[in-house]
Design an enzyme around this catalytic site. Structure first.
Site, PDB file in Angstrom:
ATOM      1  N   GLU A   1      53.528  59.428  34.986  1.00 51.05           N
ATOM      2  CA  GLU A   1      52.419  60.277  34.847  1.00 51.05           C
ATOM      3  C   GLU A   1      51.650  59.678  33.553  1.00 51.05           C
ATOM      4  OE1 GLU A   1      49.238  63.035  36.067  1.00 51.05           O
ATOM      5  OE2 GLU A   1      50.526  61.758  36.876  1.00 51.05           O
ATOM      6  N   TYR A   2      52.671  59.863  32.556  1.00 48.70           N
ATOM      7  CA  TYR A   2      52.350  59.655  31.018  1.00 48.70           C
ATOM      8  C   TYR A   2      51.825  58.086  30.964  1.00 48.70           C
ATOM      9  CZ  TYR A   2      52.758  59.117  26.192  1.00 48.70           C
ATOM     10  OH  TYR A   2      52.402  58.623  24.757  1.00 48.70           O
TER      11      TYR A   2
ATOM     12  N   GLU B   1      50.462  17.444  35.976  1.00 47.74           N
ATOM     13  CA  GLU B   1      50.832  18.584  36.480  1.00 47.74           C
ATOM     14  C   GLU B   1      49.728  19.618  36.655  1.00 47.74           C
ATOM     15  OE1 GLU B   1      52.955  20.308  32.928  1.00 47.74           O
ATOM     16  OE2 GLU B   1      54.239  18.543  32.841  1.00 47.74           O
TER      17      GLU B   1
ATOM     18  N   LYS C   1      47.172  22.536  36.191  1.00 49.04           N
ATOM     19  CA  LYS C   1      46.740  23.491  35.162  1.00 49.04           C
ATOM     20  C   LYS C   1      46.557  24.804  35.570  1.00 49.04           C
ATOM     21  CE  LYS C   1      43.646  23.519  31.207  1.00 49.04           C
ATOM     22  NZ  LYS C   1      43.503  24.797  31.259  1.00 49.04           N
TER      23      LYS C   1
ATOM     24  N   ASP D   1      45.740  28.740  35.484  1.00 49.96           N
ATOM     25  CA  ASP D   1      44.618  29.462  34.563  1.00 49.96           C
ATOM     26  C   ASP D   1      45.008  30.626  34.369  1.00 49.96           C
ATOM     27  OD1 ASP D   1      42.356  29.839  33.553  1.00 49.96           O
ATOM     28  OD2 ASP D   1      41.238  30.366  35.452  1.00 49.96           O
TER      29      ASP D   1
ATOM     30  N   GLU E   1      52.561  29.355  30.494  1.00 56.59           N
ATOM     31  CA  GLU E   1      51.326  29.838  30.647  1.00 56.59           C
ATOM     32  C   GLU E   1      51.764  31.199  31.582  1.00 56.59           C
ATOM     33  OE1 GLU E   1      48.559  28.430  29.637  1.00 56.59           O
ATOM     34  OE2 GLU E   1      46.964  29.409  30.960  1.00 56.59           O
TER      35      GLU E   1
ATOM     36  N   TYR F   1      56.001  24.629  30.273  1.00 58.97           N
ATOM     37  CA  TYR F   1      55.428  23.166  30.416  1.00 58.97           C
ATOM     38  C   TYR F   1      55.816  22.324  29.283  1.00 58.97           C
ATOM     39  CZ  TYR F   1      51.341  24.987  28.032  1.00 58.97           C
ATOM     40  OH  TYR F   1      50.582  25.825  27.038  1.00 58.97           O
TER      41      TYR F   1
ATOM     42  N   LYS G   1      49.134  13.890  31.455  1.00 62.10           N
ATOM     43  CA  LYS G   1      49.952  13.658  29.963  1.00 62.10           C
ATOM     44  C   LYS G   1      50.762  12.325  30.079  1.00 62.10           C
ATOM     45  CE  LYS G   1      50.951  18.706  30.013  1.00 62.10           C
ATOM     46  NZ  LYS G   1      52.148  19.606  30.108  1.00 62.10           N
TER      47      LYS G   1
ATOM     48  N   LYS H   1      39.001  19.271  34.638  1.00 64.21           N
ATOM     49  CA  LYS H   1      38.964  20.430  35.568  1.00 64.21           C
ATOM     50  C   LYS H   1      38.170  20.171  36.506  1.00 64.21           C
ATOM     51  CE  LYS H   1      38.430  23.526  32.186  1.00 64.21           C
ATOM     52  NZ  LYS H   1      38.884  24.983  31.784  1.00 64.21           N
TER      53      LYS H   1
ATOM     54  N   CYS I   1      27.478  60.294  53.682  1.00 64.63           N
ATOM     55  CA  CYS I   1      28.402  59.148  54.238  1.00 64.63           C
ATOM     56  C   CYS I   1      27.578  58.330  55.303  1.00 64.63           C
ATOM     57  CB  CYS I   1      29.528  59.566  55.104  1.00 64.63           C
ATOM     58  SG  CYS I   1      30.589  58.193  55.846  1.00 64.63           S
TER      59      CYS I   1
ATOM     60  N   CYS J   1      29.431  58.739  59.136  1.00 64.18           N
ATOM     61  CA  CYS J   1      29.256  59.959  59.818  1.00 64.18           C
ATOM     62  C   CYS J   1      28.237  60.858  59.126  1.00 64.18           C
ATOM     63  CB  CYS J   1      30.709  60.583  59.861  1.00 64.18           C
ATOM     64  SG  CYS J   1      31.161  61.322  58.259  1.00 64.18           S
TER      65      CYS J   1
ATOM     66  N   CYS K   1      34.048  60.215  51.386  1.00 62.53           N
ATOM     67  CA  CYS K   1      33.833  60.794  52.684  1.00 62.53           C
ATOM     68  C   CYS K   1      34.762  61.722  52.773  1.00 62.53           C
ATOM     69  CB  CYS K   1      33.433  59.871  53.825  1.00 62.53           C
ATOM     70  SG  CYS K   1      33.421  60.681  55.409  1.00 62.53           S
TER      71      CYS K   1
ATOM     72  N   CYS L   1      35.812  60.628  60.337  1.00 63.20           N
ATOM     73  CA  CYS L   1      34.701  59.576  60.309  1.00 63.20           C
ATOM     74  C   CYS L   1      35.130  58.313  60.727  1.00 63.20           C
ATOM     75  CB  CYS L   1      34.503  59.470  58.770  1.00 63.20           C
ATOM     76  SG  CYS L   1      33.197  58.191  58.444  1.00 63.20           S
TER      77      CYS L   1
HETATM   78  S1  IVH Z   1      50.187  21.276  28.072  1.00 57.52           S
HETATM   79  C1  IVH Z   1      49.024  20.854  23.343  1.00 57.52           C
HETATM   80  N1  IVH Z   1      50.460  21.823  30.591  1.00 57.52           N
HETATM   81  O1  IVH Z   1      46.112  24.995  29.315  1.00 57.52           O
HETATM   82  C2  IVH Z   1      48.709  21.630  24.593  1.00 57.52           C
HETATM   83  N2  IVH Z   1      48.908  23.313  29.378  1.00 57.52           N
HETATM   84  O2  IVH Z   1      44.048  23.900  26.429  1.00 57.52           O
HETATM   85  C3  IVH Z   1      49.691  21.228  25.704  1.00 57.52           C
HETATM   86  N3  IVH Z   1      47.951  25.071  30.447  1.00 57.52           N
HETATM   87  O3  IVH Z   1      46.253  27.614  27.474  1.00 57.52           O
HETATM   88  C4  IVH Z   1      49.441  22.100  26.799  1.00 57.52           C
HETATM   89  N4  IVH Z   1      48.896  24.650  32.477  1.00 57.52           N
HETATM   90  O4  IVH Z   1      48.570  27.045  28.136  1.00 57.52           O
HETATM   91  C5  IVH Z   1      49.752  22.250  29.546  1.00 57.52           C
HETATM   92  N5  IVH Z   1      50.628  22.259  32.888  1.00 57.52           N
HETATM   93  C6  IVH Z   1      49.944  22.477  31.658  1.00 57.52           C
HETATM   94  C7  IVH Z   1      49.099  23.673  31.430  1.00 57.52           C
HETATM   95  C8  IVH Z   1      48.618  24.067  30.447  1.00 57.52           C
HETATM   96  C9  IVH Z   1      47.946  25.372  31.915  1.00 57.52           C
HETATM   97  C10 IVH Z   1      47.097  25.606  29.583  1.00 57.52           C
HETATM   98  C11 IVH Z   1      47.656  25.919  28.434  1.00 57.52           C
HETATM   99  C12 IVH Z   1      46.540  26.341  27.354  1.00 57.52           C
HETATM  100  C13 IVH Z   1      45.427  25.367  28.083  1.00 57.52           C
HETATM  101  C14 IVH Z   1      45.342  24.183  27.186  1.00 57.52           C
END
Ligand code: IVH
Length: 664
Positions: free
Chosen positions: A36-37, A113, A115, A117, A172, A224, A288, A312, A406, A409, A424, A429
């Site tokens: 609760e806190y 790899e 990315k 989010d 991430e 990563y 990479k 992207k 409502c 109903c 409601c 209902c």
């Molecule tokens: S490599 C030197 N690999 O993307 C930076 N980054 O602008 C090397 N991110 O918020 C990053 N997935 O945390 C890399 N497979 C991935 C990633 C990844 C997400 C994020 C990273 C950062 C942004 C990079």
């Protein structure tokens, strides 16, 4: 809520939480459960943030009595760079040409790899133990959020295998879509504010000052990168990921070695199509250079490495027009406004409706019928309206007003002062009845195969079923005339309805759909009370004595059993043969009979729930706070104020090992 109401509530919460703090720390007599806190503190934090009502002496600035206005700042010895981005395939080819020119050959390969989010995090281990977790901040300095990071299940607290004395990795933190959606709908149902998307939810959560709230949020993390001092000339990104995996980290499960840029294009093509099927949000592919020795040659700019680029995907947004706002009635009567949209193609599906969450959200974004709006699939399965695109001519409809009655109903709608949602209160209902029945039949509840939305709709509209017991009175003859229902499927449905009678008490209890009683709470209640009669007789106080039950849940359970129609429903279900008591407890001994335990800190091997199970199996019970009545405090790593209090009161403090000795 307007600003005045917000500051009033903020004042109220601060007084209450300060009192609770004093009671806990000074008077050793807790006013409320930890749960609760936490939930009041969270409400306060959100109000302070939303209405910018900060104050250095607010309880949100304290953990365990110590003021912590902000997180300590840490300097990253190796800066946390970002990545150059591109949305264009041509620019990706330009990137490849640059790499080739700088290296003067084409003997390199790429690792592609996904990315993820979320939010970039740095982890440091000393002697194989997690020692620091920090945010990226401005790249050079970030926040020390170690306590929050420790709550993430994917982050190993100790590393496996032999590892260097000091080790630094980067990754991430993020939330999976299903868990995010579930958390948000629970928040919505409870009248709390919802998060716009998993990334916001992750960032918002990791900035909380209370790790016990963070622990309840579904944060995940993958890693990563690993920083290594030696210069192994043969090291590749691929090998680094393998190494990370051996240490016990989660790494990107979808990675492809690409001999050339053509292969990278193929990977991008693939994920452009498949990304919708992933359980998390990905906003692109990180490309990479695989070989570390070439990375050294390529170097970096002030902001980003020259050996990597992020391709992207286009954001999953679209523009549409709202031609109406309708209201949906939930299982517990919660009214959710929904935007009716001109159909628009978004991330592969046609979207016609989007949730508007609640009246306050609509007002905050000033959304009106007739507006052109940006719609986003924010990780939620349900799309949402991000904001309004204002037209030049400024012609707009009237601001949205919540009706007083409502829509289904006609009953008068009510709104409790501490909630954002209107409700409601007529439990007959029709949409409420339908949603209750769907909940009753759902997988985690009675798991009645074949009783989905379409069938429930017909059963309710033809008045064949209004209550749960009605389901058990159905016959094949009742079902056969329904749409898309043959003799055979009717027979199957009747069979699965009857099979559901075998479900254990905890499932039945969850199926009843008592407000705030989710799967876990139902299990805890079933374990503690063992029968519906004992539960129905329990006072709010009895209920709150259970570790996971706060006053809000206790009140809701009480009010459920105080309604005669609910008792009558239970009576009928019992007559039908549903299980309203738990199997005999599996007691191993009565070694701990009458003994009260408090658990604190992280135990080396046992999870909290496992320790609790052991204690209960031997006849003991677990309570949430330390008092004179506590017999043992089972303490693990990072035990906090409860341990201090136990010492003060002279209560036996035992380790996990001591505990094992006791139950041996
Ligand atoms: S490599 C030197 N690999 O993307 C930076 N980054 O602008 C090397 N991110 O918020 C990053 N997935 O945390 C890399 N497979 C991935 C990633 C990844 C997400 C994020 C990273 C950062 C942004 C990079």
């Amino acid at each position: 809520m307007n600003k005045d109401q917000a500051s009033e509530r903020v004042r109220e919460l601060r007084t209450l939480l300060n009192k609770a703090n004093d009671a806990y720390y000074q008077e050793a007599a807790p006013l409320m459960s930890d749960r609760e806190y936490d939930s009041l503190l969270e409400e306060l934090r959100q109000l302070e943030e939303e209405y910018q009502l900060f104050s250095p002496d607010s309880p949100t600035e304290r953990i365990g009595g110590e003021p912590t206005r902000e997180f300590p700042t840490v300097t990253h010895p190796v800066p946390m760079l970002s990545l150059s981005n591109t949305y264009s395939r041509e620019e990706l080819d330009d990137f490849d040409r640059r790499v080739q020119n700088l290296l003067g050959h084409d003997n390199y390969s790429y690792l592609a790899e996904l990315k993820y989010d979320g939010m970039a995090i740095r982890l440091r281990y000393k002697d194989g133990r997690l020692d620091l977790g920090a945010t990226r901040g401005d790249g050079t300095q970030g926040d020390d959020i170690t306590a929050n990071i420790r709550t993430i299940q994917d982050v190993p607290l100790t590393l496996s295998g032999s590892c260097p004395e000091e080790l630094e990795v980067r990754g991430e933190a993020y939330m999976e879509l299903a868990a995010f959606a579930k958390m948000n709908s629970a928040r919505e149902e409870n009248g709390e504010t919802v998060f716009a998307n998993p990334r916001n939810a992750t960032a918002g959560t990791l900035k909380l000052q209370n790790p016990s709230i963070v622990a309840k949020r579904p944060i995940r993390m993958f890693v990563y990168d690993i920083l290594l001092e030696d210069d192994d000339r043969k090291r590749t990104q691929q090998k680094k990921l393998d190494m990370l995996e051996k240490f016990g980290f989660r790494v990107c499960e979808h990675r492809s070695r690409c001999p050339g840029i053509t292969d990278v294009h193929r990977v991008i093509e693939k994920w452009g199509k498949l990304r919708k099927e992933l359980p998390y949000e990905t906003d692109g592919v990180v490309v990479k250079v695989n070989e570390e020795r070439y990375r050294d040659i390529l170097g970096q700019t002030a902001k980003a490495p020259r050996w990597a680029i992020a391709y992207k995907f286009e954001a999953e947004q679209a523009v549409s027009r709202i031609h109406g706002i309708t209201l949906q009635v939930g299982r517990l009567g919660t009214i959710t406004p929904v935007a009716e949209l001109e159909p628009v193609l978004l991330a592969g599906t046609t979207v016609k409706r989007a949730t508007l969450h609640n009246e306050e959200e609509i007002r905050r974004k000033d959304i009106r019928v007739g507006d052109r709006v940006i719609v986003e699939k924010a990780g939620d399965i349900i799309p949402q309206v991000v904001n309004v695109v204002l037209q030049e001519d400024g012609q707009r409809g009237e601001p949205f007003k919540m009706p007083e009655n409502c829509p289904a109903c006609g009953s008068h709608l009510v709104k409790l002062p501490e909630e954002v949602a209107w409700r409601c209160t007529n439990n007959q209902c029709p949409p409420q009845v339908r949603n209750r029945l769907e909940h009753f039949a759902s997988r985690d509840a009675m798991d009645i195969d074949g009783l989905g939305e379409a069938v429930v709709d017909q059963l309710v509209s033809q008045e064949l079923v209004t209550t749960f017991p009605d389901l058990y009175r159905l016959t094949t003859d009742d079902l056969v005339p329904l749409e898309r229902m043959g003799e055979k499927s009717a027979g199957n449905l009747i069979a699965s309805i009857h099979k559901s009678k075998e479900k254990p008490f905890e499932k039945v209890l969850y199926a009843l759909g008592i407000r705030f009683v989710g799967v876990t709470v139902a299990r805890d209640l079933a374990r503690a009370f063992r029968s519906i009669d004992a539960l129905a007789d329990a006072s709010e106080e009895d209920l709150s004595a259970i570790d996971s039950i706060g006053p809000r849940i206790a009140k809701s359970v009480r009010s459920f059993f105080e309604q005669p129609e609910n008792m009558e429903m239970v009576r009928q279900l019992r007559e039908t043969g549903l299980s309203f008591r738990s199997e005999e407890p599996d007691t191993a001994s009565d070694k701990f009979a009458g003994k009260a335990f408090v658990l604190t800190g992280t135990l080396p091997t046992l999870k909290r729930s496992e320790a609790q199970e052991h204690i209960e199996k031997h006849g003991g019970k677990v309570t949430s706070s330390v008092s004179k009545k506590t017999d043992f405090v089972l303490a693990g790593e990072e035990a906090g104020s409860k341990l201090d209090k136990a010492k003060k009161l002279g209560i036996s403090i035992i380790s996990e090992n001591d505990f094992f000795e006791m139950i041996k």
